[in-house]
Scaffold this motif. Sequence first.
Motif, mmCIF file in Angstrom:
data_model
loop_
_atom_site.group_PDB
_atom_site.id
_atom_site.type_symbol
_atom_site.label_atom_id
_atom_site.label_comp_id
_atom_site.label_asym_id
_atom_site.label_seq_id
_atom_site.Cartn_x
_atom_site.Cartn_y
_atom_site.Cartn_z
ATOM 1 N N MET A 87 33.388 5.149 8.708
ATOM 2 C CA MET A 87 33.267 5.660 10.074
ATOM 3 C C MET A 87 32.587 7.036 10.026
ATOM 4 N N GLY A 88 32.099 7.490 11.165
ATOM 5 C CA GLY A 88 31.498 8.816 11.252
ATOM 6 C C GLY A 88 32.576 9.887 11.320
ATOM 7 N N LYS A 89 32.231 11.104 10.901
ATOM 8 C CA LYS A 89 33.246 12.173 10.905
ATOM 9 C C LYS A 89 33.685 12.539 12.316
ATOM 10 N N ASP A 90 32.843 12.263 13.303
ATOM 11 C CA ASP A 90 33.227 12.549 14.683
ATOM 12 C C ASP A 90 34.344 11.622 15.176
ATOM 13 N N GLN A 91 34.537 10.512 14.488
ATOM 14 C CA GLN A 91 35.590 9.568 14.871
ATOM 15 C C GLN A 91 36.948 9.936 14.264
ATOM 16 N N LEU A 92 36.949 10.861 13.314
ATOM 17 C CA LEU A 92 38.178 11.128 12.567
ATOM 18 C C LEU A 92 39.325 11.646 13.434
ATOM 19 N N SER A 122 40.167 11.083 16.558
ATOM 20 C CA SER A 122 40.795 9.997 17.317
ATOM 21 C C SER A 122 41.422 8.974 16.388
ATOM 22 N N LEU A 123 40.794 8.730 15.232
ATOM 23 C CA LEU A 123 41.367 7.787 14.260
ATOM 24 C C LEU A 123 42.758 8.246 13.822
ATOM 25 N N LYS A 140 41.452 16.977 12.117
ATOM 26 C CA LYS A 140 41.641 17.134 13.551
ATOM 27 C C LYS A 140 41.947 18.585 13.947
ATOM 28 N N TYR A 150 41.132 3.022 9.188
ATOM 29 C CA TYR A 150 40.066 2.501 10.044
ATOM 30 C C TYR A 150 40.119 0.979 10.093
ATOM 31 N N THR A 184 43.047 -0.212 12.081
ATOM 32 C CA THR A 184 42.804 -0.021 13.509
ATOM 33 C C THR A 184 41.890 -1.103 14.052
ATOM 34 N N GLN A 185 40.878 -1.456 13.252
ATOM 35 C CA GLN A 185 39.949 -2.504 13.678
ATOM 36 C C GLN A 185 40.670 -3.834 13.808
#
Length: 355
Positions: free
Chosen positions: A217-222, A224-225, A311, A346, A349-350
């Motif tokens: 996943m991208g670091k921008d998703q971390l 929320s993950l 986060k 991840y 979650t998927q």
Amino acid sequence: MSLYVLAKEKLTGFVEALQPNFRVVGPVRTQHGYAFDDITDAAQLELIYPTTILPPKKYFLPQRETLFKFHTDSDEQGSRRMKMEPVFQDVQPTVIFGVHTCDMNGILLYDRMFETGYQDEHYIARREQTYVIGVECLSPCDDASFCKDMGTLTAPPVYDLHITEVDGLYLVDTGSEKGEQLLLKYAEVKMATTEDIRQLGQSLSSKWPRFRHRLKMGKDQLPSLLTINYGANTWDELGAKCLACGSCTSVCPTCFCFDVQDEVDISMEDGERFRQWDSCQLYEFALVAGGHNFRDSKASRIRHRFMRKAKYNQQVHGLIGCTGCGRCERACLAHIAIPTTLNALYEETQIDAGR
């Protein structure tokens, strides 16, 4: 800023010219790997190295540092009084050679942490006396690295000079005015030509395929993950494996937590206040008066570390608290790795989303 050419054989002369006026440190080979250490002989300095055991944060935040000394006595009326004297330990002109881009990103977070809001005068005094000379990473350190995922594969604007080896030469970019003055005063360099600039661009572009992605996943998703997985079973599983030794935080280029204590001599009149590195992975870290511990289980402490990295730091300082250097994975005796954990969260979650 400007770009200069330093012949490789001139690097030794640059270091030797600095030594009478600066503490010069850089990566040197040791029995157990590479470490940042004082350069007493210019031949010790190695700019091409996989990584160091500890990042250069120890030169900005020493493992133990005296903040001030105090003396207490009584006046003629018998009232106690205290005199305090600030101590600025190891503040001296210092040049740090060979800082990787991941570690420069660690310094960037340190600058945000210690120089904004409540400013730390001890950190600032040491930072102002330090020149950072980075070195461009043209190949990954090893399989533990995931700097490409964390966006730290390029140098952030914290360096005074930045060295890239191109076709047998060092191309030196100046990141600050004081860095350029240092280079021109102590090194034998010449201005880069248009061809040098073209070769630099080509070298920087061609390095990217050598680095692999480890995150799914991208670091921008971390953020929320981690929020979604705050109650995941993963934390209990990691807590059962973790040895709670604190090695992961000690070797991390972005961990900055410290403990503050007073030490009084036997006369009970003189003493000092000092701080030393602390770790959120240790049981005592969140223990407060009355015996309550906010994070008494290893599972809660590991979760806190991940939340802090991906986060909380971003929320407070605008930067992810992990540079992808891979040191925590190399140091962990329980083989806990940030990419493996995040990928497992991840995937889980998927799967949940698909139900």
